[in-house]
Design an enzyme around this catalytic site. Sequence first.
Site: not given
Length: 745
Positions: A468, A490, A494, A539
């Site tokens: 990143e 993403q 992150y 996520h």
Amino acid sequence: MGEVARSSLDLDAAFRTALAGLTAADRCDAVGAIDAARGLELFESQVTSRHLDLAARRLGAARQGYYSIGSSGHEGNAAVAAALRVDDPALLHYRSGAFFVQRCRQIPGADPIRDVLLGVVAAAADPISGGRHKVYGSKQASIIPQTSTIASQLPRAVGLAFALDRAARQGIACPWPADAVVVCSFGDASANHSTAAGAINAAVHAAYQGVPMPLVFVCEDNGIGISVPTPPDWIERSYGPRPGLTYLAADGCDLPDVLGAAEDAVTLARTWRVPVFLHLRTVRLGGHAGSDVEAAYRGPAELAADLARDPLLGTARYLLGAGICDAVDLLDRYERIGARVRDTADEVLREARLDSAAAVTAPLAPSSPDAVRSDVARSVGNRAADVLELGPGGAPEDTGSHRDSAVPALPPMTLAQSINHTLGELLTRDDVLVFGEDVGRKGGVYGVTKGLRKRFGARRVFDTLLDEQTILGTALGTGLAGFVPIPEIQYLAYVHNAADQIRGEAATLSFFSNGQYRNPMVVRIAGLAYQKGFGGHFHNDDSLAALRDIPGVVLAVPARADDAAAMLRTCVSAARVDGRVCLFVEPIALYHTRDLHPGDESWLAAPASEHVPIGSARLYGDGADLTLVTFGNGVPMCLRTADRLAAQGIHARVLDLRWLNPLPVADLLHHAEATGRVLVADETRRSGGVSESVYAALVDAGFHGTLARVTSEDSFIPLGPAADTVLLSESAIEAAAQRVVQRVR
């Protein structure tokens, strides 16, 4: 007199004594390696940097100056500046003072002495930061300002080196020529930082694939980081044998050696467009900074050894040995420069300082709404009038490439399809780049960038390293070079791996350059929670607090397809026109959502061709009993809740904030006062969540009605059904709404 002032006097006296004591036996044998005029010029740049250090320490000791991290012992970097052109962009270490002086000497009318001292005393007349910080920066001299960097500038340097060739090939108006070389300097302690390791790896990785990377990394190795020693030969062993990275070394206290190595490094980088690592072995004289007393952690013998290697003394020895001048002449130059620095220091103390919050914050959030609106119109007007057909993967597929003066009617789309379509329109302007992990061939893990690489090519839409910091550094560099980068991170979780690239680099550049440099960028981030069948806290992440508190950064969270298109256009135009740093958080759970209620497909919408002004909310309904304030996933949740409440005789309006920074305070207050009752439905955490700021905004604006909130728990999000126990739910919103209305009645 304090320890700091004494150490400055000692350094000054030590050089004078050593210079006066030079004999024929001390003189070097190198004759003709540097011509006389150039040698004296470099000596004067080194001396100027030294006297600026001494002045900064004196000013600090007198409580008249505010910055005294010095360059003493590192003055050999003046030769690095001499090996480069003025139009080679530079990102400098805070000990690269002599580089700054030497570079600015080549700019007609520039006065590096006054410029540096204006920064030291935080004067508003400081030509780079406007009195906000003492930084080495100059628009004219192609020096991009950095503050007390701990390797954070290296990813940007890599991105800028990458951008130079790309800008030339794409015809982008870049501030620097196509054959420019980027130089980036840093210390030996910073070389151990993960940011430095990642950036250098990214440069080598790009060069390995044949991507031009004209970049000179300059490690100024004085052997110590504040008080922690760097093991001898560590830098050479770490970076010397690195395949794909040309390693050159020089004695930073030996001017001809530095100049020769620097010229070789620059020639290699400029000719072959490859990264080069230039290792300068320097010394640190005078401690880390104004408050630092070296005697507390370094012994007398070690300090004396460093003093004996004073680069000013080394240059004097060379000039004497080469017969260029004598010691009397060198001492006279030293005295004259010192007197000028002292006189200038007295002068700048009379300069005005920033005296209001408005003056300090002026460069943070430039806003030109009319120009942004016009730029959006140009983008829509230039778009390819392609006939789009909804593809099975959730993204529109191109079925034609014809153009027409009329904009065709677009079918209703999902959030993901709308973003894909809008990115395609935005890419019709040559300055836009789309990149990140998996965005190219794969089309993104959720299909949001599907087909864009095929349509616009790998130079415009491309995959990056799984890093990143490199992704954001690429955005920082390409933005400087004239592009409008749209990098993708993403997942929201992150972003925190590389938050300093946003906070410490992107958000501060305009601030510390008084708007002379800027970071146009729109960072797309897949985020928030409520994914089904996939998750865990990396996520499904609802942490926005770390992004919302960065001054000047725009934070957008669209909930539906038409808003996503319009808000993305606004962000890109705000980046292009005003240089804004925009974070565009896309709710993953809404990417492919079609229904508000089962089977109604009412959450689909055609992408809007207009824009949504930054800081404007969206209203659903006109209920007079309650205002539900929300954003992101909360919007469809609140709309369904409002339908159920209506059946109970409670009529609520739903206000989608859309922009979380800046908050749409005017719209928020208007609709709060319209009902007198506000329930904030906040999918982020109770502590540090968005609801706290909504409360504060309403209270500060004088709202006296009823306020309540319902949020997710202060928890990471677990895997599977357990997530439902900590996330905001519709049942919780409904129950809270009932309590608010009943309490008032």
